[in-house]
Design an enzyme around this catalytic site. Structure first.
Site, short mmCIF file in Angstrom:
data_model
loop_
_atom_site.label_atom_id
_atom_site.label_comp_id
_atom_site.label_asym_id
_atom_site.label_seq_id
_atom_site.Cartn_x
_atom_site.Cartn_y
_atom_site.Cartn_z
N TYR A 194 0.84 -1.20 0.00
CA TYR A 194 0.00 0.00 0.00
C TYR A 194 0.87 1.25 0.00
O TYR A 194 0.66 2.17 -0.80
CB TYR A 194 -0.92 -0.01 1.22
CG TYR A 194 -1.72 1.26 1.38
CD1 TYR A 194 -2.87 1.48 0.63
CD2 TYR A 194 -1.32 2.25 2.29
CE1 TYR A 194 -3.60 2.65 0.77
CE2 TYR A 194 -2.04 3.42 2.43
CZ TYR A 194 -3.18 3.61 1.68
OH TYR A 194 -3.90 4.78 1.81
N LYS B 119 1.17 4.19 -3.00
CA LYS B 119 0.88 5.61 -2.77
C LYS B 119 2.10 6.47 -3.06
O LYS B 119 1.98 7.62 -3.49
CB LYS B 119 0.38 5.82 -1.35
CG LYS B 119 -0.98 5.18 -1.10
CD LYS B 119 -2.02 5.66 -2.11
CE LYS B 119 -3.41 5.10 -1.84
NZ LYS B 119 -4.42 5.56 -2.83
#
Length: 265
Positions: free
Chosen positions: A163, A167
């Site tokens: 994750y 990002k």
């Protein structure tokens, strides 16, 4: 040529949001509807939730178009976005669809299937969204694209490595696109929230300092986009802290994260 804005409220006339059934996405839809945007174009996978968000926005006077599709279907996503870009000419596009995974309750590690799904949603679909809406904006020499990154882009967390990596990719891509499109009338902004109340947030392991509710986050995003800020980051204490973690030695930042309860054994 300036972006079309409501003369009274200073908001874009037409806003397109992917991931509009998520916590921040839905809050953004309501925020722009209440602020005076006349048309909202909302994408999501959950038909019931998409209908609820649309009805809520219509109740305050917005015209709402919805599209139920999975952003991992890049061909369908591109066809839809190119069509709506020509037909509705959105002034603002928010690439907000995203998912999260973690290493598990026993830190057994992420599965490849989950990692692949996350990369498809968080990176491929974001870049595909930009590529689909950009030609019409460049032709009009106006428009704005907001890419949803995270404060997790500054420094990877042990529980959510993929994750955080996704990002970080969005952050770097958005900053590069902003510079590349300078002078063409198309603005690109990177949104980097901290912890915001949502199902995805609460599913994430680890502490959640300075937690904001979704409406507060949506207002901060709208105001940041109105000011055309390159990076829209909040809340300030967490934004400063994560930035500092990114510039100090990794051994020191790792020690700090363990002391804060991230990845400690």
């Amino acid at each position: 040529m300036m972006m079309q804005r409501n003369a009274l409220s200073g908001v874009p006339e037409c806003v397109l949001i992917t991931g509009a059934t998520g916590g921040i996405g839905a809050a953004l839809a309501f925020e722009y509807a209440r602020a005076g945007s006349r048309t909202l174009i909302l994408q999501g996978r959950d038909a019931r939730r998409l209908r609820e968000v649309a009805e809520g926005c219509e109740a305050v006077g917005a015209r709402v178009l919805t599209e139920r599709l999975d952003v991992r279907d890049l061909e369908a996503l591109g066809v839809w976005l190119r069509s709506v870009s020509l037909g509705e000419m959105p002034d603002l596009v928010v690439a907000g669809a995203g998912v999260n995974i973690d290493t598990g309750a026993r830190r057994q590690g992420e599965t490849w299937e989950d990692v692949q799904r996350l990369l498809e949603v968080n990176i491929q679909a974001v870049v595909a969204t930009v590529h689909a809406v950009l030609p019409a904006m460049r032709a009009r020499r106006q428009g704005q694209i907001a890419l949803m990154s995270s404060l997790a882009a500054w420094r990877g967390l042990p529980e959510t490595p993929s994750y955080c990596a996704s990002k970080a990719a969005v952050k770097v891509y958005g900053e590069a696109m902003r510079d590349g499109l300078a002078g063409e009338g198309v603005h690109v902004n990177v949104v980097m929230p901290g912890y915001v109340e949502s199902r995805m947030c609460f599913d994430m392991p680890g502490p959640k300092p300075f937690l904001w509710d979704a409406p507060r986050a949506a207002r901060a995003i709208r105001l940041g986009l109105r000011a055309n800020r390159a990076r829209i980051t909040f809340p300030f204490p967490l934004s400063l802290g994560t930035f500092l973690l990114s510039v100090i030695h990794p051994a020191v930042s790792g020690w700090i994260l363990r002391k804060l309860g991230y990845g400690g054994r």
